[in-house]
Design an enzyme around this catalytic site. Structure first.
Site, PDB file in Angstrom:
ATOM      1  N   ALA C  46       0.930  -1.235  -0.021  1.00 22.82           N
ATOM      2  CA  ALA C  46       0.043   0.008   0.167  1.00 22.82           C
ATOM      3  C   ALA C  46       0.741   1.250  -0.012  1.00 22.82           C
ATOM      4  O   ALA C  46       0.801   2.093  -0.673  1.00 22.82           O
ATOM      5  CB  ALA C  46      -0.880   0.028   1.197  1.00 22.82           C
ATOM      6  N   GLY C  47       1.760   1.129   1.042  1.00 26.00           N
ATOM      7  CA  GLY C  47       2.838   2.373   0.899  1.00 26.00           C
ATOM      8  C   GLY C  47       3.512   2.684  -0.212  1.00 26.00           C
ATOM      9  O   GLY C  47       3.449   3.985  -0.549  1.00 26.00           O
ATOM     10  N   HIS C 268      -5.623 -17.893  10.225  1.00 25.65           N
ATOM     11  CA  HIS C 268      -5.551 -18.289   8.865  1.00 25.65           C
ATOM     12  C   HIS C 268      -5.379 -19.999   9.077  1.00 25.65           C
ATOM     13  O   HIS C 268      -4.590 -20.625  10.071  1.00 25.65           O
ATOM     14  CB  HIS C 268      -4.115 -18.249   8.196  1.00 25.65           C
ATOM     15  CG  HIS C 268      -4.019 -18.641   6.612  1.00 25.65           C
ATOM     16  ND1 HIS C 268      -3.809 -19.721   6.392  1.00 25.65           N
ATOM     17  CD2 HIS C 268      -3.962 -17.828   5.659  1.00 25.65           C
ATOM     18  CE1 HIS C 268      -3.577 -19.853   5.118  1.00 25.65           C
ATOM     19  NE2 HIS C 268      -3.934 -18.824   4.625  1.00 25.65           N
ATOM     20  N   ARG C 332     -11.659 -18.953   5.336  1.00 28.93           N
ATOM     21  CA  ARG C 332     -10.974 -19.114   6.192  1.00 28.93           C
ATOM     22  C   ARG C 332     -11.214 -19.501   7.567  1.00 28.93           C
ATOM     23  O   ARG C 332     -10.875 -20.218   8.384  1.00 28.93           O
ATOM     24  CB  ARG C 332      -9.638 -18.075   6.191  1.00 28.93           C
ATOM     25  CG  ARG C 332      -8.992 -18.135   5.010  1.00 28.93           C
ATOM     26  CD  ARG C 332      -8.006 -16.669   4.962  1.00 28.93           C
ATOM     27  NE  ARG C 332      -7.150 -16.971   3.597  1.00 28.93           N
ATOM     28  CZ  ARG C 332      -6.280 -16.105   3.429  1.00 28.93           C
ATOM     29  NH1 ARG C 332      -6.105 -14.924   4.036  1.00 28.93           N
ATOM     30  NH2 ARG C 332      -5.554 -16.322   2.485  1.00 28.93           N
ATOM     31  N   HIS C 403      -3.187 -14.274  11.240  1.00 26.96           N
ATOM     32  CA  HIS C 403      -2.509 -14.208   9.902  1.00 26.96           C
ATOM     33  C   HIS C 403      -2.900 -12.746   9.372  1.00 26.96           C
ATOM     34  O   HIS C 403      -1.981 -11.929   8.943  1.00 26.96           O
ATOM     35  CB  HIS C 403      -3.026 -15.084   9.003  1.00 26.96           C
ATOM     36  CG  HIS C 403      -2.640 -14.718   7.485  1.00 26.96           C
ATOM     37  ND1 HIS C 403      -1.448 -14.881   7.125  1.00 26.96           N
ATOM     38  CD2 HIS C 403      -3.486 -14.618   6.539  1.00 26.96           C
ATOM     39  CE1 HIS C 403      -1.440 -14.697   5.944  1.00 26.96           C
ATOM     40  NE2 HIS C 403      -2.970 -14.428   5.193  1.00 26.96           N
ATOM     41  N   GLU C 427      -3.647  -2.723   5.194  1.00 23.80           N
ATOM     42  CA  GLU C 427      -4.243  -3.574   6.260  1.00 23.80           C
ATOM     43  C   GLU C 427      -4.522  -2.686   7.431  1.00 23.80           C
ATOM     44  O   GLU C 427      -5.079  -2.946   8.560  1.00 23.80           O
ATOM     45  CB  GLU C 427      -3.027  -4.670   6.433  1.00 23.80           C
ATOM     46  CG  GLU C 427      -3.596  -5.649   7.535  1.00 23.80           C
ATOM     47  CD  GLU C 427      -2.561  -6.618   7.818  1.00 23.80           C
ATOM     48  OE1 GLU C 427      -1.416  -6.903   7.347  1.00 23.80           O
ATOM     49  OE2 GLU C 427      -2.791  -7.387   8.910  1.00 23.80           O
ATOM     50  N   LEU C 443      -3.444  -8.522  -1.014  1.00 18.26           N
ATOM     51  CA  LEU C 443      -2.869  -7.686  -1.967  1.00 18.26           C
ATOM     52  C   LEU C 443      -3.348  -6.985  -2.751  1.00 18.26           C
ATOM     53  O   LEU C 443      -3.260  -5.747  -3.026  1.00 18.26           O
ATOM     54  CB  LEU C 443      -2.233  -8.668  -2.768  1.00 18.26           C
ATOM     55  CG  LEU C 443      -1.071 -10.050  -2.112  1.00 18.26           C
ATOM     56  CD1 LEU C 443      -0.686 -11.028  -3.108  1.00 18.26           C
ATOM     57  CD2 LEU C 443      -0.035  -9.124  -1.343  1.00 18.26           C
TER      58      LEU C 443
END
Lengths: 285, 257, 640
Positions: C46-47, C268, C332, C403, C427, C443
């Site tokens: 993201a950054g 997860h 999950r 996770h 996130e 992602l």
């Protein structure tokens, strides 16, 4: 473009600041990879010389007359178009240039590596881990290039002084009769040992050099890469066997002057020896 | 498995970049063989803290062998004895009870030691900065399936792209050369159709930046053995080829301008 | 604040909402963009993507990472893939279906408008990444390949062997480095953000510490973007990297930013079980393994036989049994909870009885070992390295591990927090995944925010601030914040206790895992609050941090992160306690169906909870943002 990361002062300073580019193609030689190319290309040339030299010297097994004829052929390369010795000298100058470039590139590349490697002394040149380093892939040949190279250079100078200029044979040296000079020189055990050691070094040098040359020039195809090692090993082996045969067989007595038709001690004048050898050749037809 | 072993560690301690540094010996008792190498160091550190000694500084992050942060010279081998494995993925079952282990930081003049086992690897980023990218501003990309990429080219580019930038190649190289890193990064892009426009410029810029900081390649092949991603030496040959070609091509391209 | 938080979502039909809004938002003239300075903290997916994209637009960007290189951010470790509604497989995928699946997968606790936008831009991400040279998997025709992933019935996941995260991050990182080279991004490596600076409740800058020299610096900007990742390391054992932490987000929270849904954490299902007490982290095995592996445990309790000696009839393929439609590919949270159930029953496998089998023998028999090796070779190799067992011969052992954290700083439709000028992406924010994130969506979200959302929305915020200079770091707010950071550091170095930071982190992790893990109940959560508080008191009085502040000091870095984890852990418990329903990753034992499935309470909890910091020792205030579901019908999730 300016590098803001390096401008931030973070991280080490460059070891080799970028220099102003020389005109093409000299700018290639300014870079390490360019120098590796030069080293590889001159290596090919020198390798060609070594192979040709070895094969040419096999004439020694045909006796003094044939050997002398071979030596004369080299001097009269180019037929009557150019003065005697011209082509040979051009070849010699080419060889000297190649040696010069080969040595300069090797030395300067090693200097770059030395500056990049902690505790890399002038001797050895490789970086040192205080706790020692355990090599996996680097082999004896690759790690001794720096030693085999100078050994070959010293040997080369010795070899020229010995068999071209006759420094040590003195009065015994006969210009134009290489068979005689060779058997005289190599029949001395210390000299034979020098030749053996130097030629082992040469073969080791060629083994890594020939393989390395493919990498440096980017001659790489995963399909045929195994052949590159085979070629290098083959070349090194060929040269080792050919070149070692001279001192060993001389020591074994295979090359000697005992049954020579034109025995050197029978003549007072060098020139007469050569005439005798020529006549012998004509008789043999 | 599940065995407990004891080790003697010889660890490089260096209190800051300007300190001379020296080896210190520590006992690591009762280490589970299921522990990873770095967990073993964690345990040693925890005991050091209890004793009032500053813990051993070493870097690690993902501990999955992908971020490239960790990296130690273990018994004279970059990333330790197991091939194709980063330090964080090395487990103590590769060692035996009573082993002596020497742990040293990466060594290269351009990787100065920060403290103990941690080194600075900024020049690797500088190489990327010099050209390790494809110039495609956000939003300007065409549809992803517009240009098919032959699977072979894609696979080979991937083999190069697997590089995690840990610097083990430089550490293991007797010449402190960064050829394997640079060639992996360069070929990842140069082998793909997307990377062709800047191919020659990229080759020149990345190689020349590399040469500002690192030694030269003598084709020992140590880098490949140390590489946790087992990047092939072939890429170095490709780089050598592309670089000299680039010198010629860029001249031609400049002439067209 | 009273009433529902305003998400600033524009009115209109969701299908054209983002397109229309892009037109409606204010723009900054290209020549004026250089007058704005934007700080980006964190250089993961993201950054890095945000910093690069904004720099391309012309903003002055200052990017900060505590790593030595942006490429080390933990985005790098993502294995499985990235979703995108490309419908290259012609299997009925669409933007709307990805939107629908994500809202449903998030158990109806996400904001519809954000999720739809995410699904829309997902296709652009693939284009962008491919053009950057990301070597996605391709088929023999040279076109991009896809695989299916948990929680979806279409193949929409793009992947790059087992290292999609690394390849995407290298793409974003290379874009960032291009801008660094161009001089438009000022990259500050090894700089850890330790405080957010606010003036009149607006974010104006940050305070960083150079981890190599200990130097503390103030940086001012027109806007601050946090892309600092999730807080999974509050559990100590997680699949997060060792240095992942919540400090940047938490310090922003302490300065007034609301922290939303901290109890939504994702466990997860396919990680390698812990082998002993000193395990430092858990390793995730890509969820894609569930495509071919079958999950089972022995039917009998305490079955000691090796896996291969247990006959087919005595194995319980519990996911296939309970969820015939999705089988091993259930989302999950469902997979994790079921693993916990069978392990808690005493049917766990492995030396510590803390795992379940993930068995590839059927897949190997069906497709051949070579095919399986081509698909999962690197994962199998990794497994063998860690456990010493060969998964081609014996089934893998897996167990859930923390996770991802869906919770994070509250943001509106523009990804701006309640503090004007503070944007939060990736996130670190709470926006898109609701109570549970689908595989291969992290992602996607990180890159969507960074490449295609923030660069637009930040312009809207900055457009009317042309006359404002870059905030002066000599101002009172900066000086105070700077001194505060310094005092904190001095404090920790002077505690001189007896136990290491790791010790307390481990103990905290156990509390959080036991009480706020895969299943939660009122009693446990109340205990969690009191026990965390007690442990925190001991920690503050008895932690030992050696060394000094003016050089690299890893204990000093860690102690501050762990201190923040204590406060965050308590907030998680409080959030979990007040959410008396089960949804996604948050399973309240009091709220379940007769079959033991999660039971939502849409009447009372169809909202996001955003907490306001009210000072140390004070109860935080719970704000809510009502969630409206105009497009996706609320149903009880069923994967049967």
């Amino acid at each position: 473009m300016a590098q803001t990361l390096s401008r931030s002062g973070r991280g080490p300073q460059p070891l080799r600041p970028r220099k102003k580019q020389l005109p093409f193609p000299l700018n290639i030689y300014q870079t390490a990879i360019g120098r590796k190319w030069v080293m590889a290309l001159t290596g090919i040339g020198l390798l060609g010389f070594v192979v040709a030299h070895m094969i040419g010297n096999l004439h020694v097994y045909e006796g003094p007359a044939r050997m002398a004829e071979y030596a004369e052929t080299l001097r009269t390369l180019g037929g009557g178009l150019v003065p005697r010795g011209t082509i040979l000298w051009i070849l010699r100058l080419g060889l000297i240039a190649m040696f010069g470039l080969h040595i300069h590139s090797a030395y300067s590349l090693k200097e770059i590596s030395r500056k990049a490697s902690p505790k890399a002394g002038f001797v050895g040149g490789a970086k040192q881990y205080s706790g020692g380093q355990d090599f996996i892939a680097a082999n004896f040949a690759s790690r001794t290039m720096r030693w085999t190279g100078p050994i070959i250079l010293l040997y080369l100078l010795y070899h020229i002084a010995d068999l071209t200029w006759g420094w040590w044979l003195g009065d015994d040296f006969v210009h134009g009769d290489p068979y005689h000079n060779l058997s005289e020189s190599l029949s001395s055990l210390p000299v034979a040992i020098i030749y053996i050691v130097a030629n082992v070094a040469l073969a080791v040098h060629i083994f890594h050099g020939a393989w390395s040359m493919f990498q440096s020039l980017g001659i790489n195809n995963p399909k045929y890469n195994k052949a590159r090692v085979a070629i290098a090993a083959g070349l090194a082996g060929l040269i080792l066997v050919g070149n070692l045969s001279f001192p060993i067989l001389t020591q074994a007595g295979l090359i000697d002057e005992d049954n020579r038709e034109c025995a050197v001690e029978d003549f007072d004048d060098e020139h007469d020896i050569l005439i005798c050898l020529e006549e012998q050749l004509e008789e043999e037809g | 498995m599940d065995q407990v072993i004891s080790l003697t560690l010889k660890v490089w301690r260096q209190n800051g970049p300007d300190d001379a540094g020296a080896f210190q010996t520590y006992q690591a008792e009762g280490i589970s063989q299921d522990a990873s190498f770095l967990e073993m160091l964690d345990i040693v550190n925890e005991r050091l803290i209890e004793e009032g000694t500053e813990p051993i500084t070493f870097e690690s992050d993902c501990r999955e062998g992908i971020c490239g942060t960790c990296g130690l010279m273990i018994n004279g081998k970059a990333h330790g004895p197991e091939l194709g494995t980063a330090t964080c993925q090395l487990h103590m079952r590769k060692f035996n009870d009573g082993d002596h282990i020497t742990i040293e930081p990466w060594r290269a003049v351009s990787f100065p030691v920060i403290k103990d086992l941690a080194v600075e690897r900024t020049p690797l980023d500088l190489i990327i900065e010099a050209g390790g990218y494809i110039s495609v501003p956000t939003g300007s990309a065409p549809d992803a399936n517009l240009t098919p990429v032959p699977k072979e080219a894609a696979d080979m580019a991937f083999d190069a792209a697997a590089c995690i930038g840990c610097g083990a190649c430089v550490a293991a190289c007797p010449n402190s050369a960064a050829q394997l890193f640079t060639s992996a990064k360069l070929n990842h892009l140069n082998l793909l159709p997307q990377g062709q426009a800047e191919r020659w410029q990229r080759a020149e810029n990345m190689v020349e930046t590399m040469e500002m900081y690192f030694g030269t390649c003598t084709n020992h092949g140590e880098c490949h053995e140390a590489c946790p991603k087992e990047i092939s030496l072939d890429f170095i040959a490709f780089m050598n080829r592309d670089y000299v070609k680039a010198k010629i091509k860029n001249r031609k391209l400049a002439g067209q301008r | 604040m009273i009433g529902s938080l305003d998400s600033n979502t524009p009115e209109g039909d969701i299908q054209g909402l983002w397109e229309q809004h892009k037109f409606d938002m204010k723009l900054v003239n290209p020549n004026n963009k250089r007058k704005f300075t934007v700080i980006v903290v964190g250089t993961g997916l993201a950054g890095a993507s945000a910093a690069a994209s904004m720099a391309e637009l012309g903003y002055n960007v200052k990017a900060f990472t505590f790593h030595d290189s942006p490429r080390r951010a933990h985005s790098i470790a993502a294995q499985g893939g990235i979703n995108a509604a490309k419908n290259y497989q012609n299997d009925g995928d669409s933007v709307y279906r990805l939107f629908y699946d994500t809202v449903k997968g998030g158990d109806y606790r996400s904001r519809e408008s954000n999720v739809h936008r995410l699904a829309e831009v997902s296709v652009n991400i693939i284009d962008q990444a491919t053009a950057q040279g990301v070597p996605f998997a391709r088929d023999y025709g040279g076109l991009l390949d896809n695989r299916s992933f948990g929680g979806a019935q279409v193949s929409r996941t793009f992947y790059a062997r087992g290292q999609t995260g690394q390849q995407l991050l290298l793409g974003a990182y290379s874009a960032l480095m291009r801008q660094v080279d161009a001089g438009t991004v000022e990259l500050h490596t090894r700089s850890e953000m330790l405080d957010l600076v606010t003036e009149n409740d607006r974010a104006v800058g940050i305070i960083t510490r150079d981890v190599l020299t200990g130097e503390i610096t103030s940086h001012g900007a027109h806007a601050v973007v946090l892309a600092t990742g999730g807080y999974g390391n509050v559990y100590y054992l997680s699949t997060n990297a060792m240095m992942c932490n919540a400090t940047a987000a938490w310090r922003a929270h302490r300065k007034g930013a609301l922290f939303a849904n901290p109890c939504y954490t994702q466990i997860h299902p396919t990680c390698i079980p812990a082998s002993d007490e000193f395990q430092s982290k858990l390793t995730l095995m890509s969820e894609s393994l569930r495509n071919d592996g079958r999950i089972w445990v022995p039917k009998a309790f305490d079955d000691e036989r090796p896996a291969r000696d247990i006959p087919e009839g005595e194995r319980d393929y519990y996911l296939e049994r309970k969820y015939p439609a999705f089988g091993n590919l259930v989302p999950r949270d469902v997979a994790s909870r079921n693993a916990k159930t069978v392990v808690d029953e005493g049917r766990g496998v492995g030396p510590l009885k803390n795992g379940v089998y993930l068995d590839f023998s059927d897949a190997i028999a069906r497709d051949g070992e070579d095919t399986i090796r081509a698909k999962y070779g690197n994962l199998f190799q990794m497994y063998e390295r860690i456990t010493g067992e060969d998964p081609y011969k014996v089934p893998m052992r897996i167990y859930p591990a923390t996770h991802y954290t869906m919770g994070g700083l509250w943001v509106d439709y523009h990804l701006m927090s309640n503090l004007p000028g503070l944007f939060v992406i990736g996130e670190a924010n709470f926006s898109d995944h609701g109570a549970n994130r689908l595989g291969a969506s992290a992602l996607m979200q990180g890159l969507a925010d960074g490449y295609f959302v923030l660069p637009y929305t930040i312009g809207n915020f900055l457009a009317d601030k042309l006359a404002e200079p870059v905030p002066d770091t000599a101002g009172v707010a900066f000086v105070e914040a700077n001194q505060g950071v310094q005092q904190q550091i001095d404090h920790w170095l002077n505690v001189n206790g007896t136990k290491s930071v790791d010790y307390y982190h481990r103990e905290l992790g156990k509390l959080v895992w036991n009480y706020i893990g895969m299943a939660r109940n009122k009693n446990g959560l109340e205990k969690a609050i009191s026990e965390i508080t007690a442990l925190e008191e001991e920690f503050r009085a008895n932690v030992r941090v050696l060394g000094s502040a003016d050089g690299l000091n890893q204990s000093l870095e860690k102690v501050q992160r762990v201190a923040d984890f204590f406060e965050l852990g308590r907030l998680m418990a409080r959030d979990a306690l007040t959410r008396e329903e089960s949804c996604g990753g948050h399973f309240r034992e009091e709220s379940q169906t007769e079959e033991g499935e999660a039971l939502r309470d849409d009447d009372n909890y169809s909202h996001a909870a955003a907490w306001e910091w009210t000072g140390e020792g004070n109860e935080p205030i719970r704000h809510i943002e009502e969630l409206q579901f105009d497009y996706v019908a609320l149903t009880q999730r069923s994967y049967k």
